[in-house]
Design a protein around this motif. Structure first.
Motif, PDB file in Angstrom:
ATOM      1  N   ALA A 304      41.957  35.760  39.381  1.00 35.33           N
ATOM      2  CA  ALA A 304      41.490  34.420  39.012  1.00 35.33           C
ATOM      3  C   ALA A 304      40.383  33.961  39.946  1.00 35.33           C
ATOM      4  O   ALA A 304      39.439  33.280  39.528  1.00 35.33           O
ATOM      5  CB  ALA A 304      42.658  33.430  39.041  1.00 35.33           C
ATOM      6  N   GLY A 305      40.474  34.334  41.229  1.00 34.46           N
ATOM      7  CA  GLY A 305      39.421  33.988  42.179  1.00 34.46           C
ATOM      8  C   GLY A 305      38.237  34.932  42.075  1.00 34.46           C
ATOM      9  O   GLY A 305      37.079  34.501  42.116  1.00 34.46           O
ATOM     10  N   LEU A 306      38.516  36.223  41.914  1.00 34.25           N
ATOM     11  CA  LEU A 306      37.442  37.211  41.843  1.00 34.25           C
ATOM     12  C   LEU A 306      36.520  36.974  40.661  1.00 34.25           C
ATOM     13  O   LEU A 306      35.292  37.139  40.758  1.00 34.25           O
ATOM     14  CB  LEU A 306      38.058  38.617  41.759  1.00 34.25           C
ATOM     15  CG  LEU A 306      37.075  39.802  41.698  1.00 34.25           C
ATOM     16  CD1 LEU A 306      36.241  39.852  42.973  1.00 34.25           C
ATOM     17  CD2 LEU A 306      37.836  41.104  41.489  1.00 34.25           C
ATOM     18  N   LEU A 307      37.091  36.550  39.530  1.00 36.25           N
ATOM     19  CA  LEU A 307      36.288  36.343  38.328  1.00 36.25           C
ATOM     20  C   LEU A 307      35.351  35.141  38.438  1.00 36.25           C
ATOM     21  O   LEU A 307      34.471  34.974  37.595  1.00 36.25           O
ATOM     22  CB  LEU A 307      37.212  36.179  37.112  1.00 36.25           C
ATOM     23  CG  LEU A 307      37.908  37.471  36.667  1.00 36.25           C
ATOM     24  CD1 LEU A 307      39.022  37.183  35.688  1.00 36.25           C
ATOM     25  CD2 LEU A 307      36.894  38.434  36.052  1.00 36.25           C
ATOM     26  N   ARG A 308      35.542  34.315  39.450  1.00 35.48           N
ATOM     27  CA  ARG A 308      34.604  33.226  39.698  1.00 35.48           C
ATOM     28  C   ARG A 308      33.372  33.712  40.467  1.00 35.48           C
ATOM     29  O   ARG A 308      32.363  33.016  40.542  1.00 35.48           O
ATOM     30  CB  ARG A 308      35.289  32.101  40.488  1.00 35.48           C
ATOM     31  CG  ARG A 308      36.388  31.370  39.721  1.00 35.48           C
ATOM     32  CD  ARG A 308      37.063  30.318  40.595  1.00 35.48           C
ATOM     33  NE  ARG A 308      38.130  29.616  39.877  1.00 35.48           N
ATOM     34  CZ  ARG A 308      37.955  28.471  39.206  1.00 35.48           C
ATOM     35  NH1 ARG A 308      36.757  27.895  39.186  1.00 35.48           N
ATOM     36  NH2 ARG A 308      38.953  27.907  38.573  1.00 35.48           N
ATOM     37  N   LEU A 309      33.486  34.911  41.047  1.00 40.00           N
ATOM     38  CA  LEU A 309      32.426  35.416  41.915  1.00 40.00           C
ATOM     39  C   LEU A 309      31.672  36.604  41.331  1.00 40.00           C
ATOM     40  O   LEU A 309      30.496  36.805  41.630  1.00 40.00           O
ATOM     41  CB  LEU A 309      33.032  35.826  43.276  1.00 40.00           C
ATOM     42  CG  LEU A 309      33.828  34.751  44.026  1.00 40.00           C
ATOM     43  CD1 LEU A 309      34.489  35.357  45.254  1.00 40.00           C
ATOM     44  CD2 LEU A 309      32.915  33.594  44.414  1.00 40.00           C
ATOM     45  N   VAL A 310      32.366  37.394  40.512  1.00 37.08           N
ATOM     46  CA  VAL A 310      31.791  38.631  39.982  1.00 37.08           C
ATOM     47  C   VAL A 310      31.792  38.571  38.462  1.00 37.08           C
ATOM     48  O   VAL A 310      32.690  37.977  37.855  1.00 37.08           O
ATOM     49  CB  VAL A 310      32.602  39.858  40.462  1.00 37.08           C
ATOM     50  CG1 VAL A 310      31.966  41.152  39.966  1.00 37.08           C
ATOM     51  CG2 VAL A 310      32.720  39.866  41.982  1.00 37.08           C
ATOM     52  N   SER A 311      30.799  39.190  37.850  1.00 35.99           N
ATOM     53  CA  SER A 311      30.711  39.247  36.392  1.00 35.99           C
ATOM     54  C   SER A 311      32.015  39.779  35.803  1.00 35.99           C
ATOM     55  O   SER A 311      32.482  40.860  36.189  1.00 35.99           O
ATOM     56  CB  SER A 311      29.558  40.166  35.966  1.00 35.99           C
ATOM     57  OG  SER A 311      29.666  40.534  34.608  1.00 35.99           O
ATOM     58  N   PRO A 312      32.656  39.022  34.875  1.00 38.18           N
ATOM     59  CA  PRO A 312      33.918  39.488  34.290  1.00 38.18           C
ATOM     60  C   PRO A 312      33.816  40.878  33.672  1.00 38.18           C
ATOM     61  O   PRO A 312      34.761  41.671  33.766  1.00 38.18           O
ATOM     62  CB  PRO A 312      34.214  38.427  33.227  1.00 38.18           C
ATOM     63  CG  PRO A 312      33.537  37.196  33.730  1.00 38.18           C
ATOM     64  CD  PRO A 312      32.277  37.683  34.386  1.00 38.18           C
ATOM     65  N   GLY A 313      32.682  41.190  33.051  1.00 36.87           N
ATOM     66  CA  GLY A 313      32.513  42.508  32.451  1.00 36.87           C
ATOM     67  C   GLY A 313      32.558  43.620  33.486  1.00 36.87           C
ATOM     68  O   GLY A 313      33.154  44.683  33.265  1.00 36.87           O
ATOM     69  N   LYS A 314      31.936  43.386  34.637  1.00 29.33           N
ATOM     70  CA  LYS A 314      31.947  44.392  35.704  1.00 29.33           C
ATOM     71  C   LYS A 314      33.341  44.572  36.280  1.00 29.33           C
ATOM     72  O   LYS A 314      33.768  45.692  36.577  1.00 29.33           O
ATOM     73  CB  LYS A 314      30.964  43.990  36.801  1.00 29.33           C
ATOM     74  CG  LYS A 314      29.504  44.043  36.373  1.00 29.33           C
ATOM     75  CD  LYS A 314      28.576  43.619  37.504  1.00 29.33           C
ATOM     76  CE  LYS A 314      27.108  43.668  37.062  1.00 29.33           C
ATOM     77  NZ  LYS A 314      26.187  43.218  38.139  1.00 29.33           N
ATOM     78  N   VAL A 315      34.071  43.468  36.439  1.00 29.64           N
ATOM     79  CA  VAL A 315      35.449  43.558  36.929  1.00 29.64           C
ATOM     80  C   VAL A 315      36.304  44.346  35.937  1.00 29.64           C
ATOM     81  O   VAL A 315      37.097  45.214  36.324  1.00 29.64           O
ATOM     82  CB  VAL A 315      36.043  42.155  37.164  1.00 29.64           C
ATOM     83  CG1 VAL A 315      37.507  42.264  37.582  1.00 29.64           C
ATOM     84  CG2 VAL A 315      35.257  41.409  38.226  1.00 29.64           C
ATOM     85  N   LEU A 316      36.132  44.067  34.649  1.00 28.05           N
ATOM     86  CA  LEU A 316      36.894  44.766  33.612  1.00 28.05           C
ATOM     87  C   LEU A 316      36.617  46.268  33.662  1.00 28.05           C
ATOM     88  O   LEU A 316      37.549  47.082  33.624  1.00 28.05           O
ATOM     89  CB  LEU A 316      36.538  44.206  32.232  1.00 28.05           C
ATOM     90  CG  LEU A 316      37.203  44.888  31.038  1.00 28.05           C
ATOM     91  CD1 LEU A 316      38.721  44.720  31.091  1.00 28.05           C
ATOM     92  CD2 LEU A 316      36.642  44.322  29.726  1.00 28.05           C
ATOM     93  N   GLY A 317      35.345  46.638  33.751  1.00 22.11           N
ATOM     94  CA  GLY A 317      35.002  48.053  33.818  1.00 22.11           C
ATOM     95  C   GLY A 317      35.597  48.718  35.048  1.00 22.11           C
ATOM     96  O   GLY A 317      36.097  49.851  34.977  1.00 22.11           O
ATOM     97  N   GLY A 318      35.576  48.012  36.177  1.00 19.01           N
ATOM     98  CA  GLY A 318      36.112  48.579  37.413  1.00 19.01           C
ATOM     99  C   GLY A 318      37.602  48.841  37.360  1.00 19.01           C
ATOM    100  O   GLY A 318      38.076  49.909  37.767  1.00 19.01           O
ATOM    101  N   VAL A 319      38.372  47.887  36.836  1.00 20.35           N
ATOM    102  CA  VAL A 319      39.822  48.084  36.802  1.00 20.35           C
ATOM    103  C   VAL A 319      40.217  49.125  35.757  1.00 20.35           C
ATOM    104  O   VAL A 319      41.214  49.841  35.923  1.00 20.35           O
ATOM    105  CB  VAL A 319      40.577  46.754  36.556  1.00 20.35           C
ATOM    106  CG1 VAL A 319      40.359  45.808  37.728  1.00 20.35           C
ATOM    107  CG2 VAL A 319      40.169  46.095  35.250  1.00 20.35           C
ATOM    108  N   ALA A 320      39.432  49.244  34.677  1.00 22.58           N
ATOM    109  CA  ALA A 320      39.720  50.279  33.679  1.00 22.58           C
ATOM    110  C   ALA A 320      39.521  51.666  34.283  1.00 22.58           C
ATOM    111  O   ALA A 320      40.330  52.582  34.062  1.00 22.58           O
ATOM    112  CB  ALA A 320      38.840  50.095  32.453  1.00 22.58           C
ATOM    113  N   LEU A 321      38.466  51.832  35.065  1.00 22.78           N
ATOM    114  CA  LEU A 321      38.253  53.113  35.746  1.00 22.78           C
ATOM    115  C   LEU A 321      39.344  53.355  36.784  1.00 22.78           C
ATOM    116  O   LEU A 321      39.777  54.498  36.996  1.00 22.78           O
ATOM    117  CB  LEU A 321      36.873  53.121  36.409  1.00 22.78           C
ATOM    118  CG  LEU A 321      35.675  53.131  35.452  1.00 22.78           C
ATOM    119  CD1 LEU A 321      34.365  53.021  36.233  1.00 22.78           C
ATOM    120  CD2 LEU A 321      35.670  54.404  34.600  1.00 22.78           C
TER     121      LEU A 321
END
Length: 424
Positions: A304-321
Motif C-alpha cells: 500500500a505504501g510502495l504503490l504510492r512511490l513506484v508505478s503500479p505496473g512495474k511493481v506488478l511485473g516485479g512480483v510476478a517475476l
C-alpha cells in the motif's frame, strides 16, 4: 431510523465517507477468510471420498464457477439497489450456502458438498462485486491503487486466520479409519460422522454472517442514491469494455492470477506432506497454509505504501517475476527450502489482484460497477486452472504441475509492463 447519507465532494475526489471504509474492510475480511477455508476442506474431502487430485480440486471449480454465473447479475443488482443493499443480499446468500452443509453431510455425497459451495460462492461473488469498486470510490482516485491494496490486507487477515482455525477444527479430528475399506451404509455413516466438523464450522459462520448482514443493512442509506453506478447499465452491457485493450488484458490476468493463487493454495497441504519436501502431518501442513496467506497480508500492508512511490505496473511485473523464481526454487530443491519457497509465493501474490483490478479499471467512471462485474466473472479462473493443475499432478507429480501457475505469472508480468504508464 435511517442514517443521513454521506455527502460526496466532487466526482473527481470520490465520496467522503471514511466511516464506511470500516464496513468495506470487514467485507474483505469475511469473503477472503471463507474462500481460504477451501484449502482446508479439500484434503479432508479428498481422503473421505478417496479422490484424485483432479477430482478433489473440483471443490474450487464448484466455488469459483459461481463467479462466472453471478458476477454480471450482481453488477446489475448493484446498479438497481446500490452497493450496501447488494452487500446485505450477498451476505444472506453466503449464510444460506453455509447452512446447506447440513444436508450435504447427511447425504454423504461429494456432489452435494459441491452444491453447497456453489451457493456459498454466489453470495461471496455479490459481496466482492460490491467491495472492489466501492473502496475505490471512498476516496480520491489518485490513491485508489494504494487504498484497494490496503483493503486487500484485511482480506489477507481473513485468509491467514481462517485456515489456522479451520485446520484445528476440521483436520485435527481426522479419523484413522481408511474409507477405502468401507462400503455401503457403513461408508455413508462414516462420511456423515467425519464431515460433522465441517458442518459445525460452517454453522458458526452462518450465525456470524447473519449478524454482519443486519449491521450492513442498517447502513443501506449511508451513500447518496446512484453513487458510482450507472442507472442505465444493462446486464450484459459491460462486455463492450473488453474491447479496451488495457481492460481486456487486465480481466484475462485476473483469470490467470486467481487460478494460479488458488491452485497453489489448494495443493499446499499435499505438497508439504511429501517426504521430499517437509514430510508434515496433514494437520501441521494445514496450519502452514496460514503462512501462504499471511505472506499476502504482509505484502499488501507494505505494498500500500510502495504503490504510492513506484508505478503500479512495474511493481506488478516485479512480483510476478518473483513468484516465478520462487516456484523454480521450490520445484528444484528439497526439504525446508522447497516448502518455504512455495509458501513465500503468498508474499508475491499480495498486490496482484488489487493492482490488476485498479490498472484495468482506470478511466471507467460511472461504468465501474459493470467493469467490476466483468472482472469478477474472470475470477472463474479459480474454477479452471486448479483442476488442470491437479490433472497434471495426477499425470506426473506435484512439482511438474507447478509449471502451469508459473505460466500464469509470466503473462501477468507482461501485463505489468504493458500497463506501467497511467491510462490516457
Amino acid at each position: 431510523m435511517a442514517l443521513a447519507p454521506s455527502q460526496p465532494t466532487t466526482e473527481s475526489e470520490g465520496v467522503n465517507a471514511p466511516d464506511l471504509q470500516f464496513f468495506v474492510f470487514a467485507l474483505f475480511f469475511i469473503f477472503g477468510g471463507i474462500t481460504s477455508l477451501n484449502d482446508v476442506i479439500i484434503p479432508k474431502l479428498k481422503d473421505l471420498f478417496t479422490l484424485s487430485y483432479g477430482q478433489a480440486l473440483l471443490v474450487q471449480s464448484a466455488y469459483f464457477m459461481a463467479y462466472l454465473v453471478f458476477s454480471l447479475p450482481a453488477a446489475a443488482v448493484v446498479s438497481r439497489f446500490g452497493y450496501l443493499r447488494t452487500a446485505s443480499f450477498g451476505l444472506l446468500a453466503m449464510m444460506a450456502g453455509c447452512l446447506l452443509f447440513v444436508p450435504a453431510s447427511q447425504s454423504g455425497l461429494f456432489p452435494v458438498f459441491l452444491g453447497a459451495l456453489f451457493v456459498l460462492a454466489a453470495g461471496v461473488t455479490m459481496v466482492q462485486v460490491v467491495a472492489n469498486p466501492l473502496i475505490s470510490l471512498l476516496g480520491p482516485p489518485r490513491s485508489a491503487h494504494s487504498r484497494l491494496t490496503f483493503a486487500q490486507a484485511f482480506n489477507s487477515i481473513g485468509t491467514t486466520i481462517f485456515p489456522i482455525v479451520g485446520s484445528a477444527l476440521i483436520l485435527g479430528s481426522l479419523s484413522k479409519v481408511d474409507p477405502a475399506t468401507l462400503s455401503g451404509a457403513a461408508l455413508s455413516a462414516y462420511r456423515t460422522a467425519e464431515t460433522q466438523t465441517v458442518v459445525n464450522t460452517y454453522l458458526g459462520l452462518a450465525a456470524a454472517l447473519l449478524v454482519v448482514a443486519a449491521v450492513v443493512w442498517t447502513r443501506r442509506n449511508r451513500l447518496p442514491a446512484g453513487t458510482g453506478t450507472d442507472a442505465n447499465a444493462r446486464l450484459f452491457g459491460g462486455f463492450d469494455l473488453l474491447r479496451r485493450p488495457r481492460f481486456g488484458f487486465g480481466a484475462a490476468c485476473i483469470f490467470l492470477y486467481v487460478g494460479a493463487e488458488v491452485a497453489i493454495g489448494s495443493l499446499i497441504v499435499n505438497y508439504l506432506e511429501q517426504s521430499s519436501v517437509m514430510g508434515l502431518s496433514q494437520l501441521e501442513a494445514g496450519k502452514h497454509v496460514g503462512y501462504y496467506w499471511g505472506g499476502a497480508m504482509v505484502g499488501r500492508i507494505l505494498g500500500a505504501g510502495l504503490l504510492r512511490l513506484v508505478s503500479p505496473g512495474k511493481v506488478l511485473g516485479g512480483v510476478a517475476l518473483g513468484a516465478i523464481t520462487l516456484l523454480f526454487v521450490s520445484t528444484h530443491s528439497f526439504g525446508a527450502i522447497s516448502g518455504w519457497s512455495l509458501l513465500a509465493i503468498g508474499l508475491m501474490n499480495s498486490i496482484m489482484f488489487p493492482t490488476i483490478f485498479s490498472l484495468a479499471s482506470e478511466g471507467l467512471g460511472k461504468r465501474a460497477a459493470e467493469g467490476s462485474g466483468i472482472i469478477a466473472t474472470a475470477i472463474v479462473g479459480g474454477a479452471v486452472i486448479p483442476p488442470l493443475t491437479g490433472w497434471l499432478a495426477d499425470q506426473s507429480n506435484l512439482r511438474v504441475a507447478m509449471a502451469l501457475p508459473a505460466l500464469c505469472y509470466a503473462l501477468i508480468a507482461a501485463y505489468g509492463w504493458y500497463a506501467r504508464r497511467p491510462a490516457v
